[in-house]
Scaffold this motif. Structure first.
Motif, PDB file in Angstrom:
ATOM      1  N   TYR A 187      -2.505   7.508   7.448  1.00 23.13           N
ATOM      2  CA  TYR A 187      -3.290   6.432   7.241  1.00 23.13           C
ATOM      3  C   TYR A 187      -4.062   6.714   5.802  1.00 23.13           C
ATOM      4  O   TYR A 187      -4.131   5.757   5.130  1.00 23.13           O
ATOM      5  CB  TYR A 187      -4.293   6.153   8.271  1.00 23.13           C
ATOM      6  N   ALA A 188      -3.915   8.206   5.463  1.00 22.29           N
ATOM      7  CA  ALA A 188      -4.334   8.595   4.299  1.00 22.29           C
ATOM      8  C   ALA A 188      -3.378   8.095   3.146  1.00 22.29           C
ATOM      9  O   ALA A 188      -3.959   7.311   2.233  1.00 22.29           O
ATOM     10  CB  ALA A 188      -4.654   9.929   4.154  1.00 22.29           C
ATOM     11  N   ALA A 189      -2.311   8.219   3.236  1.00 20.89           N
ATOM     12  CA  ALA A 189      -1.203   7.912   2.431  1.00 20.89           C
ATOM     13  C   ALA A 189      -1.139   6.182   2.292  1.00 20.89           C
ATOM     14  O   ALA A 189      -1.046   5.912   1.021  1.00 20.89           O
ATOM     15  CB  ALA A 189       0.312   8.270   2.898  1.00 20.89           C
ATOM     16  N   ILE A 190      -1.440   5.563   3.290  1.00 19.26           N
ATOM     17  CA  ILE A 190      -1.400   4.024   3.004  1.00 19.26           C
ATOM     18  C   ILE A 190      -2.483   3.760   2.301  1.00 19.26           C
ATOM     19  O   ILE A 190      -2.519   2.859   1.437  1.00 19.26           O
ATOM     20  CB  ILE A 190      -1.338   3.389   4.539  1.00 19.26           C
ATOM     21  N   ALA A 191      -3.767   4.390   2.642  1.00 23.50           N
ATOM     22  CA  ALA A 191      -4.925   3.968   1.985  1.00 23.50           C
ATOM     23  C   ALA A 191      -4.798   4.100   0.571  1.00 23.50           C
ATOM     24  O   ALA A 191      -5.553   3.466  -0.240  1.00 23.50           O
ATOM     25  CB  ALA A 191      -6.134   4.892   2.491  1.00 23.50           C
ATOM     26  N   VAL A 210       3.417   0.286  -8.377  1.00 24.37           N
ATOM     27  CA  VAL A 210       4.464  -0.116  -7.457  1.00 24.37           C
ATOM     28  C   VAL A 210       5.114   1.381  -6.998  1.00 24.37           C
ATOM     29  O   VAL A 210       4.887   1.654  -5.981  1.00 24.37           O
ATOM     30  CB  VAL A 210       5.617  -0.780  -7.947  1.00 24.37           C
ATOM     31  N   LEU A 211       5.222   2.244  -7.921  1.00 27.30           N
ATOM     32  CA  LEU A 211       5.615   3.639  -7.567  1.00 27.30           C
ATOM     33  C   LEU A 211       4.600   4.551  -6.705  1.00 27.30           C
ATOM     34  O   LEU A 211       5.100   5.035  -5.475  1.00 27.30           O
ATOM     35  CB  LEU A 211       5.836   4.422  -9.166  1.00 27.30           C
ATOM     36  N   VAL A 212       3.419   4.440  -6.938  1.00 24.51           N
ATOM     37  CA  VAL A 212       2.497   5.180  -6.142  1.00 24.51           C
ATOM     38  C   VAL A 212       2.445   4.523  -4.640  1.00 24.51           C
ATOM     39  O   VAL A 212       2.582   5.201  -3.709  1.00 24.51           O
ATOM     40  CB  VAL A 212       1.207   5.261  -6.921  1.00 24.51           C
ATOM     41  N   VAL A 213       2.412   3.140  -4.887  1.00 24.62           N
ATOM     42  CA  VAL A 213       2.350   2.405  -3.441  1.00 24.62           C
ATOM     43  C   VAL A 213       3.355   2.911  -2.381  1.00 24.62           C
ATOM     44  O   VAL A 213       3.387   3.032  -1.372  1.00 24.62           O
ATOM     45  CB  VAL A 213       1.890   0.907  -3.582  1.00 24.62           C
ATOM     46  N   VAL A 214       4.698   2.634  -3.104  1.00 26.55           N
ATOM     47  CA  VAL A 214       5.790   2.724  -2.441  1.00 26.55           C
ATOM     48  C   VAL A 214       5.767   4.126  -2.141  1.00 26.55           C
ATOM     49  O   VAL A 214       6.268   4.441  -0.911  1.00 26.55           O
ATOM     50  CB  VAL A 214       6.970   2.438  -3.391  1.00 26.55           C
ATOM     51  N   ALA A 215       5.510   5.177  -2.716  1.00 25.49           N
ATOM     52  CA  ALA A 215       5.461   6.381  -2.310  1.00 25.49           C
ATOM     53  C   ALA A 215       4.708   6.904  -1.035  1.00 25.49           C
ATOM     54  O   ALA A 215       4.981   7.381  -0.099  1.00 25.49           O
ATOM     55  CB  ALA A 215       4.963   7.503  -3.313  1.00 25.49           C
ATOM     56  N   GLY A 216       3.267   6.103  -1.015  1.00 26.43           N
ATOM     57  CA  GLY A 216       2.704   6.191   0.187  1.00 26.43           C
ATOM     58  C   GLY A 216       3.549   5.611   1.271  1.00 26.43           C
ATOM     59  O   GLY A 216       3.205   6.116   2.518  1.00 26.43           O
TER      60      GLY A 216
END
Lengths: 325, 335, 303
Positions: free
Chosen positions: C222-226, C279-285
């Motif tokens: 959930y941290a990664a998604i947040a 996009v990159l940071v969010v996709v990484a999450g």
């Protein structure tokens, strides 16, 4: 039936909570409420009318019930700047938002369901290995940025679409419906819809794909195969029919959620909808309009949550037809 | 013979290599008889019947052998043609094998109209008839699977299997998920239908008491191979393979209170490992060094066993009755 | 499925270390999660070495050698991504924007994971009134329209990065709390927890020694998604003009580009790179959370 009442109460209470939060948010903001509501743009009569309407001289709890009472009658006060009732302003822009949201969602879900089912069919292939991360990337892109890129490419560069607004200047229509069903309106609608649909298709696509993969492993699908039913019937009649359940629910939820998310899309394309109205009202400190727009979005969200619950009950016999034993 | 399974080989490709789930199993189903296919879970019984229906998992394939139905060797095309019309299937869990979003009646109508030659109207009449046949009220046709009790669902699944009047019924653990009283009822339904409709039947089960209750013939499978086969009375009264003896000790009798239950220590071997000789060796209290080299099938056509020490079967049987025999963990105990 | 969701069944030993070990080993098993971690690492490095990578002040107004304003310079050797209409170095803005993106993302992630985990643990373990009250609050937070709420809050409380983080955290914790709560409900019934209870361990001890470590991977998901949500939200809010105008962020760059007609001028180098970074940071999450879900919670998702 008991379940319907339960879900209705739940969503109604949630909406009440949102209204309450909003009420106190607006009143407990830094600065006195009088300062926020009384504006030098208004003449003395209007100031007096506003004071009375909101009962700002009364204690907080009384104000709260007056506010709720006004809301129930559909009264949300006057806009500071347009000097017109907030309700009128909201109802003017609401159709634009509804049309934008529904058109995009229908396109996104039609595409997403088909593509998701197809990708499930193609599992293990290179198409799937490329498509799934690509779809995730569309979910990760900010909507307004997709809008900006499309605007630069298709409007400013290629000149295929207008760069903003809902109708070309200079065109006159007899009524709102004539305007909405005009080709010009559709032309203006295309790019925002494309953007929104591109952003929204990821959820139904991924949902449909993983549901299909799961359902294809269900025993009843194997049984359908043993019965010698045609592949088409197995995939469409049994697998897809079951996989679709959560997607339909997601659609209803999506209507509520993307009404809120449209805030940015409507701003990028200067689309005169409720989201852009909210942004403009907040920037201009037009509190009655901001509050009204926010509540309208929250209302749509709550209603659609309820519709999603209902749809789920209608579509899944396990919920709609209780156990007989 | 309505069905002959000849040296059937079914391989699953898994991460750890090829698992030979069925490895050269042969057995026959005589017309009008009930054949019990028995063995612990993971012995390839279910894989074998699913292969006959032509619905192996994606990673499974028939690597050898053949299945002959009424003189016809089954290939993809014949399987597709015969499915449900001639060979039908009763699943272990009727709950998961019925589509939850359609009524049971409409699923019957579906198979009757799409696979059979019925019109919708005649299909509805036939559905009512089928429900009556398995002891369900036709009013329940309008119900969804989740509204049925476990026993009723199993009856509905049998009705579904009988829809197109097949001549062979493959029943995969049809009563395992039910409580004992309902088990009896369902087995009785199966038996009476088999006699009335002159069905041939393969009944897959891990429970040898079910075999004793219902079957005419029994085929005992272990680790993808047939270790013993023959008429039920004969095999259960005088088992010749130690695995059958062990199974007999491990299950209560459906009808009477059995003696002490003695489980067979250990579990079936990992089928992705290369195996030679008799596969029961690691768990067999009677194994000898020669047993791990190869296995031989002996016996007359009626009662066959794949035990190398078949000649000593009578002595071994007496020893096998003693629970202490099965506590010996080491192989080659009696060598 | 390589491993099941079974928590480490050790009776006496603290399960934290084994869980951490498995969490650390996970990215090696899942190529997507590995890619996600690599992307995170790259952005962290860029943020740390931003001053070295882009020595130019991102807000400084630059002039050409002839002394004229270096406005709308196309990408070239001197300005890798060109300059804005006010003569600011776009590349420098992009590099320095990494800092605010990570600051927003990480602080929101920490708050969401912490609050969500604690609420989920308490509600799931103690049940009763605490559970009912906490879950009603969560329902309430979830029925607020996300972006409009953030806009109203930042619009009225003032446009600052910390207000955006606050608003995001306020709306995101319920998701993680709900899932963690249901996981706690199943963990609570496990034999080793039962054993600890019988031997007289206190509730808090059981909660933090036996249950919490097994929840850790979920909190991490959930941290990664947040992180992603917070960065997108910050960008959206900045784009709408409610952002912190004093800090350089990707959202502010996009707002600047949009407002300065970069779209009609076709200055793709101005508004495409910030979007790609987001996009990159969010996709990484997404990748990381998918990987962890697959390894630690196979039941939670489809095949």
């Amino acid at each position: 039936m008991r379940l319907v009442v339960e879900r209705f109460t739940h969503n109604a209470l949630a909406l009440l909570a949102v209204t309450t939060i909003l009420f106190f948010m607006f009143r407990l903001m830094p600065g006195t409420p009088l300062a926020a509501f009384i504006n030098e743009n208004l003449n003395a009569d209007q100031q007096q009318a506003m004071l009375e309407q909101f009962g700002l001289d009364k204690p907080m709890w009384q104000q709260y019930f007056i506010y709720l009472g006004n809301l129930l009658r559909g009264e949300m006060g006057l806009s500071f700047f347009q000097r017109r009732p907030v309700t009128t302003i909201l109802l003017e822009v609401l159709p634009n938002s509804v049309i934008l949201t529904l058109t995009s969602l229908i396109i996104a879900y039609a595409f997403g369901v088909l593509a998701g089912a197809w990708l499930a069919w193609k599992r293990g292939s290179w198409i799937e290995r490329v498509a799934v991360p690509a779809v995730l990337a569309t979910r990760a892109a900010p909507e307004f940025w997709i809008g900006m890129v499309l605007l630069a490419l298709l409007s400013f560069n290629a000149g295929w679409f207008p760069s903003g607004g809902a109708s070309s200047p200079g065109l006159a229509y007899n009524n709102n419906w004539q305007r909405i069903f005009s080709l010009d309106y559709v032309h203006h609608l295309a790019l925002p819809v494309l953007t929104l649909a591109l952003y929204l298709q990821g959820l139904p696509l991924l949902l449909m794909r993983s549901n299909m993969l799961e359902v294809m492993h269900e025993e009843f699908v194997t049984m359908a195969r043993m019965k010698g039913l045609s592949e088409w019937r197995i995939v469409i009649g049994h697998a897809a029919r079951n996989a679709l359940l959560p997607v339909v629910t997601a659609f209803a939820l999506g209507v509520g959620l993307s009404m809120g998310g449209n805030v940015v899309i409507e701003t990028v394309f200067s689309w005169p909808g409720i989201g852009r109205l909210l942004v403009q009202a907040v920037s201009a400190h037009d509190y009655p309009v901001a509050q009204g727009a926010f509540l309208m979005i929250a209302l749509v969200l709550a209603v659609m949550n309820f519709v999603a619950d209902l749809l789920y009950m209608v579509l899944d016999p396990r919920v709609s037809h209780g156990r007989k034993g | 013979m309505i069905l002959e399974v000849d040296k059937l080989q079914i391989h699953y490709s898994t991460r750890s290599g090829v698992a030979r789930a069925v490895d050269g199993a042969s057995f026959v189903v005589p017309e009008g008889r009930i054949v019990g296919l028995v063995g612990e879970s993971g012995c390839g019984k279910t894989t074998a019947v699913r292969a006959i229906m032509g619905v192996l998992a994606e990673n499974g394939r028939q690597a050898g052998g053949r299945v002959v139905f009424k003189g016809q060797t089954m290939d993809e095309a014949t399987t597709r043609r015969l499915r449900w019309r001639d060979i039908a299937y009763v699943p272990q869990s009727a709950m998961s094998s019925l589509d939850p979003v359609y009524t049971v009646g409409s699923q019957l109508v579906e198979v009757l109209t799409k696979r059979g030659t019925h019109s919708r109207a005649s299909a509805r009449a036939r559905s009512a008839e089928l429900f009556d046949l398995v002891g369900l009220s036709e009013r329940r046709l309008a119900d969804y699977p989740h509204q049925f009790s476990g026993g009723m669902r199993q009856r509905a699944a049998i009705a579904m299997a009988l829809a197109l009047e097949p001549s062979l019924l493959l029943a995969d653990e049809p009563v395992t998920a039910l409580d004992v009283i309902v088990q009896r009822q369902i087995l009785d339904v199966l038996r009476s239908l088999q006699q009335r409709l002159h069905l041939s039947m393969v009944l897959v089960t891990h429970d040898i008491s079910v075999v004793a209750y219902l079957c005419d013939e029994v085929v005992v499978m272990y680790a993808g191979q047939v270790v013993e086969s023959g008429p039920v009375r004969e095999v259960l009264a005088r088992p010749r393979h130690p695995y059958t003896m062990g199974l007999r000790n491990a299950f209560p009798d459906l009808l009477s209170d059995a003696l002490e239950l003695v489980p067979i220590a250990g579990s079936p071997p990992d089928l992705s490992e290369p195996l030679s000789g008799c596969r029961f060796v690691p768990r067999c209290p009677f194994a000898q060094p020669a047993c791990s080299i190869d296995s031989v099938v002996t016996g007359s056509d009626g009662h066959r066993s794949a035990c190398r020490r078949d000649a000593e079967a009578d002595t071994i049987r007496t020893a096998a009755l003693d629970p202490r025999t099965w506590q010996r963990s080491s192989s080659f105990a009696m060598s | 499925m390589a491993e099941r969701a079974e928590p480490v069944p050790a009776r006496a030993s603290w399960p934290l270390l084994p869980v951490l070990k498995r969490m650390a080993a996970m990215p090696l098993k899942d190529p997507f999660a590995f890619a996600g971690l690599v992307i995170y690492l790259l952005f962290v490095l860029v943020a740390v070495f931003a001053d070295q990578l882009a020595p130019v002040d991102p807000l400084e107004i630059l002039f050409t050698k002839a002394g004229k304003l270096a406005a709308n310079v196309p990408p070239g050797v001197e300005f890798p991504l060109g300059t804005t209409n006010l003569g600011r170095d776009i590349y420098a803005q992009l590099v320095h924007g990494t800092r605010s993106a990570l600051a927003v993302g990480l602080s929101a992630a920490i708050i969401v994971a912490t609050v969500g985990t604690i609420v989920g643990l308490v509600a799931g373990y103690f049940g009763g009134t605490a559970d009912a009250v906490l879950m009603r609050i969560a329902d309430m937070a979830l029925s607020l329209p996300f972006l409009p709420f953030v806009i109203v809050l930042t619009g009225f409380l003032g446009a600052s990065t910390s207000n955006i983080v606050l608003a995001v955290a306020l709306l995101l914790w319920p998701n993680s709390a709900r899932v963690i709560r249901s996981q706690v409900l199943t963990l609570r019934e496990r034999a080793y927890v039962e054993a600890a209870r019988v031997t007289g361990a206190s509730a808090w001890r059981i909660l933090f020694v036996h249950i919490a470590p097994n929840i850790l991977p979920l909190s991490f998901v959930y941290a990664a998604i947040a992180i992603g949500w917070a960065i997108i939200t910050e960008a959206s809010v900045s784009f709408l003009g409610f952002g912190d105008s004093t800090s350089v962020s990707w959202g502010m760059m996009l707002q600047d580009a949009f407002a300065s007609q970069a779209l009609s001028r076709g200055q793709y180098a101005w508004f495409v790179p910030p979007g790609i970074c987001i996009v990159l940071v969010v996709v990484a999450g997404f990748f990381i959370s998918r990987g962890y879900e697959e390894v630690f919670m196979p039941r939670l998702r489809g095949r």
